[in-house]
Design an enzyme around this catalytic site. Structure first.
Site, mmCIF file in Angstrom:
data_model
loop_
_atom_site.group_PDB
_atom_site.id
_atom_site.type_symbol
_atom_site.label_atom_id
_atom_site.label_comp_id
_atom_site.label_asym_id
_atom_site.label_seq_id
_atom_site.Cartn_x
_atom_site.Cartn_y
_atom_site.Cartn_z
ATOM 1 N N THR A 137 29.234 97.353 45.307
ATOM 2 C CA THR A 137 29.342 97.329 43.897
ATOM 3 C C THR A 137 29.000 98.653 43.084
ATOM 4 O OG1 THR A 137 28.690 96.052 41.891
ATOM 5 C CG2 THR A 137 27.511 96.126 43.716
ATOM 6 N N ASP A 138 29.429 98.877 41.728
ATOM 7 C CA ASP A 138 29.047 99.952 40.921
ATOM 8 C C ASP A 138 27.685 99.482 40.406
ATOM 9 O OD1 ASP A 138 29.873 98.120 39.116
ATOM 10 O OD2 ASP A 138 31.118 99.252 38.056
ATOM 11 N N GLU A 139 27.435 98.070 40.610
ATOM 12 C CA GLU A 139 26.039 98.163 39.783
ATOM 13 C C GLU A 139 24.802 98.430 40.532
ATOM 14 O OE1 GLU A 139 26.101 93.791 38.436
ATOM 15 O OE2 GLU A 139 28.251 93.323 38.809
ATOM 16 N N TYR A 163 20.709 90.777 41.949
ATOM 17 C CA TYR A 163 22.063 91.029 42.834
ATOM 18 C C TYR A 163 22.016 92.507 43.085
ATOM 19 C CZ TYR A 163 26.892 92.068 43.213
ATOM 20 O OH TYR A 163 28.188 92.523 43.869
ATOM 21 N N LYS A 167 22.024 94.558 46.908
ATOM 22 C CA LYS A 167 23.275 95.211 47.080
ATOM 23 C C LYS A 167 22.929 96.687 47.548
ATOM 24 C CE LYS A 167 26.921 94.232 47.872
ATOM 25 N NZ LYS A 167 27.793 93.489 48.878
HETATM 26 P P1 NAD Z 1 32.278 85.741 46.271
HETATM 27 O O1 NAD Z 1 31.070 85.408 45.952
HETATM 28 O O2 NAD Z 1 33.921 85.250 45.608
HETATM 29 O O3 NAD Z 1 32.526 85.396 48.193
HETATM 30 C C1 NAD Z 1 31.568 85.569 48.893
HETATM 31 C C2 NAD Z 1 32.000 85.275 50.079
HETATM 32 O O4 NAD Z 1 30.888 85.150 51.262
HETATM 33 C C3 NAD Z 1 32.038 83.351 49.965
HETATM 34 O O5 NAD Z 1 33.281 83.232 50.792
HETATM 35 C C4 NAD Z 1 30.936 82.920 51.085
HETATM 36 O O6 NAD Z 1 31.174 81.746 51.396
HETATM 37 C C5 NAD Z 1 30.528 84.301 51.858
HETATM 38 N N1 NAD Z 1 29.251 84.111 52.080
HETATM 39 C C6 NAD Z 1 28.218 84.070 51.526
HETATM 40 N N2 NAD Z 1 27.155 84.141 52.070
HETATM 41 C C7 NAD Z 1 27.374 84.182 53.420
HETATM 42 C C8 NAD Z 1 26.622 84.308 54.686
HETATM 43 N N3 NAD Z 1 25.362 84.225 54.739
HETATM 44 N N4 NAD Z 1 27.241 84.403 55.866
HETATM 45 C C9 NAD Z 1 28.646 84.266 55.770
HETATM 46 N N5 NAD Z 1 29.217 84.342 54.568
HETATM 47 C C10 NAD Z 1 28.836 84.141 53.718
HETATM 48 O O7 NAD Z 1 32.321 87.427 46.404
HETATM 49 P P2 NAD Z 1 33.528 88.477 45.788
HETATM 50 O O8 NAD Z 1 33.391 88.552 44.518
HETATM 51 O O9 NAD Z 1 34.572 88.124 46.741
HETATM 52 O O10 NAD Z 1 32.590 89.704 46.398
HETATM 53 C C11 NAD Z 1 32.799 90.075 47.737
HETATM 54 C C12 NAD Z 1 31.945 91.441 48.060
HETATM 55 O O11 NAD Z 1 32.443 92.506 47.351
HETATM 56 C C13 NAD Z 1 30.804 91.331 47.689
HETATM 57 O O12 NAD Z 1 29.888 91.826 48.701
HETATM 58 C C14 NAD Z 1 30.555 91.955 46.217
HETATM 59 O O13 NAD Z 1 29.036 92.502 46.273
HETATM 60 C C15 NAD Z 1 31.360 93.096 46.434
HETATM 61 N N6 NAD Z 1 31.962 93.159 44.850
HETATM 62 C C16 NAD Z 1 32.428 92.365 44.121
HETATM 63 C C17 NAD Z 1 32.837 92.668 42.890
HETATM 64 C C18 NAD Z 1 33.426 91.570 42.018
HETATM 65 O O14 NAD Z 1 33.994 92.215 40.829
HETATM 66 N N7 NAD Z 1 33.433 90.511 42.356
HETATM 67 C C19 NAD Z 1 32.888 94.105 42.534
HETATM 68 C C20 NAD Z 1 32.558 94.852 43.368
HETATM 69 C C21 NAD Z 1 31.844 94.602 44.678
HETATM 70 P P1 TYD Z 2 30.547 88.773 35.290
HETATM 71 O O1 TYD Z 2 31.968 88.208 35.662
HETATM 72 O O2 TYD Z 2 29.211 87.804 35.660
HETATM 73 O O3 TYD Z 2 30.273 89.792 36.145
HETATM 74 P P2 TYD Z 2 29.175 91.158 36.235
HETATM 75 O O4 TYD Z 2 27.822 90.595 35.419
HETATM 76 O O5 TYD Z 2 28.866 91.257 37.488
HETATM 77 O O6 TYD Z 2 29.568 92.540 35.267
HETATM 78 O O7 TYD Z 2 30.263 89.106 33.757
HETATM 79 C C1 TYD Z 2 31.163 90.123 33.240
HETATM 80 C C2 TYD Z 2 30.394 90.628 32.029
HETATM 81 O O8 TYD Z 2 30.795 89.291 31.089
HETATM 82 C C3 TYD Z 2 29.048 90.628 31.686
HETATM 83 O O9 TYD Z 2 28.727 91.707 30.871
HETATM 84 C C4 TYD Z 2 28.425 89.454 31.452
HETATM 85 C C5 TYD Z 2 29.481 88.903 30.576
HETATM 86 N N1 TYD Z 2 29.535 87.368 30.385
HETATM 87 C C6 TYD Z 2 29.473 86.787 29.287
HETATM 88 O O10 TYD Z 2 29.496 87.447 28.404
HETATM 89 N N2 TYD Z 2 29.477 85.398 29.414
HETATM 90 C C7 TYD Z 2 29.583 84.745 30.460
HETATM 91 O O11 TYD Z 2 29.916 83.310 30.433
HETATM 92 C C8 TYD Z 2 29.860 85.482 31.720
HETATM 93 C C9 TYD Z 2 29.777 84.531 33.069
HETATM 94 C C10 TYD Z 2 29.642 86.813 31.502
#
Ligand code: NAD
Ligand code: TYD
Length: 361
Positions: A137-139, A163, A167
């Site tokens: 992630t970019d975080e 988080y 990561k």
């Molecule tokens: P998500 O929370 O929707 O899905 C995570 C999945 O991992 C789930 O299916 C869960 O059951 C599985 N999981 C959790 N713990 C596990 C374990 N111990 N063993 C096996 N499986 C397990 O997450 P997402 O949003 O799909 O993100 C996927 C990846 O992409 C993550 O690594 C996250 O850090 C990265 N990412 C997410 C975003 C975003 O905006 N969602 C952006 C950049 C990077």
């Molecule tokens: P989120 O989807 O949780 O992603 P991330 O924290 O990983 O960026 O949140 C996106 C943005 O929205 C973040 O600045 C937090 C804000 N947010 C709210 O304002 N209200 C909410 O209920 C949630 C879940 C997030």
């Protein structure tokens, strides 16, 4: 299944992982072994369309389970591991960080270690061809001020939430396995994703569903925090590009060139829901917006400089934010059964825990 064809995906029943698996089966078509613990965030229903497809095998299991990973690798002999599995929600990491350290740090370490043992057994040609793609992630880069340049691959790490810290730790481990043992590892760091199958604890699906149901729309702080948004299918195509053409040992930033303030995202969602599901008696959904107590340590702004992946791998996003958001609202309107299914007792407990005090302000 042989070494050339199969890939092992972890976390492929979650939001991005399931989109990736579906896109992979459709566009690449080679077999996928999908290892997922099916936590609250993992949902086999995301994979219904490939349920009876011989090219997809869903295995319920934990990335912390060394024996299981070792035996999956020996049995299926994948040519690549694409590692999505993680705890992914910042607010949960603030309330209960333990699971983030376990899965994101310990789990990634375990996966890398088992991958190393497997990789060492391969013939030279297969060793060269093997890839471990770590999805991050970019975080990890921390937060930006309004006028700061966007994150690039050389921006120092400065994670601010548990988080992001977990990561960052996993990224460092992935880097070390390449540097120390020359394992063919790549890492991608992507901005905020949105699209179908996202669990409704994250901003966009939460706001769509609350707006539909006439519930308050809890915007943290002043709503001025900025995120860069990328449609999930574009993220999946970027990962495929990195897997097929990326240089090993490198990291690639992935972004959507779509920086938006949270309040603007939520307002646009209100207008889209008004348009697609009018409720004239209740009035415009914007009236549901409610500014609530901020997230502790809330990063102000994320922005991605994605020129490396564009220049080296020829990748750029295809979806514009406005059209992608429209598609996403449409998807949630058309998939109410999916939504009902994921909003179980555990989900309701989380909503109560995260929002009761905030909304009481
Ligand atoms: P998500 O929370 O929707 O899905 C995570 C999945 O991992 C789930 O299916 C869960 O059951 C599985 N999981 C959790 N713990 C596990 C374990 N111990 N063993 C096996 N499986 C397990 O997450 P997402 O949003 O799909 O993100 C996927 C990846 O992409 C993550 O690594 C996250 O850090 C990265 N990412 C997410 C975003 C975003 O905006 N969602 C952006 C950049 C990077
Ligand atoms: P989120 O989807 O949780 O992603 P991330 O924290 O990983 O960026 O949140 C996106 C943005 O929205 C973040 O600045 C937090 C804000 N947010 C709210 O304002 N209200 C909410 O209920 C949630 C879940 C997030």
């Amino acid at each position: 299944m042989n070494l050339r064809d199969t890939i092992l995906v972890t976390g492929g029943a979650g939001f991005i992982g399931s989109n990736f698996v579906l896109q992979w089966i459709e566009r690449v078509g080679t077999p996928v072994v999908n290892l997922d613990l099916l936590t609250y965030a993992g949902n086999p229903a995301n994979l219904d369309s490939v349920k009876d497809d011989a090219r997809h095998l869903l295995v319920r299991g934990d990335i912390c389970d060394a024996e299981l990973i070792g035996s999956l690798l020996r049995e299926h002999r994948p040519r690549a591991i694409v590692h999505f599995a993680a705890e992914s929600h910042v607010d949960r990491s603030i309330v209960a960080p333990d699971a983030f350290i376990r899965t994101n740090v310990q789990g990634t370490f375990n996966l890398l270690e088992q991958a190393k043992l497997y990789w060492a057994t391969l013939e030279e040609r297969d060793k060269k061809a093997f890839r471990f793609l770590h999805v991050s992630t970019d975080e990890v880069y921390g937060t930006l001020g309004a006028g700061d340049p966007a994150f690039c691959e050389t921006t120092p790490y400065a994670p601010n939430s548990p988080y992001a810290a977990s990561k960052a730790a996993s990224d460092h481990l992935a880097r070390a396995y390449h540097h120390t043992w020359r394992m063919p590892v790549l890492t991608t760091n992507c901005s905020n994703n949105y699209g179908p199958f996202q669990f409704p604890e994250k901003l966009i699906p939460l706001m769509i569903l609350n707006a539909l149901e006439g519930k308050p729309l809890p915007v943290y702080g002043d709503g001025g925090n900025v995120r860069d948004w990328l449609f999930v299918e574009d993220h999946c195509s970027a990962i495929r590009a990195a897997l097929e053409r990326g240089r090993v040992g490198e990291t690639y930033n992935i972004g959507g060139n779509s920086e938006r303030k949270n309040i603007d995202v939520v307002s646009t969602i209100c207008d889209l829901v008004d348009e697609m599901s009018p409720d004239s008696a209740a009035g415009p959904r914007r009236r549901l917006i409610s500014f609530v107590q901020d997230r502790p340590g809330h990063d102000r702004r994320y922005a991605i400089n994605a020129s490396k992946i564009a220049d080296e791998l020829g990748w750029s996003p295809l979806e514009r934010f406005e059209s992608g958001l429209r598609k996403t609202v449409r998807w949630y309107l058309d998939h109410r059964a999916w939504t009902e299914n994921v909003r179980s007792g555990a989900y309701l407990d989380w909503m109560e825990r995260n929002y009761a005090e905030r909304l009481a302000l």
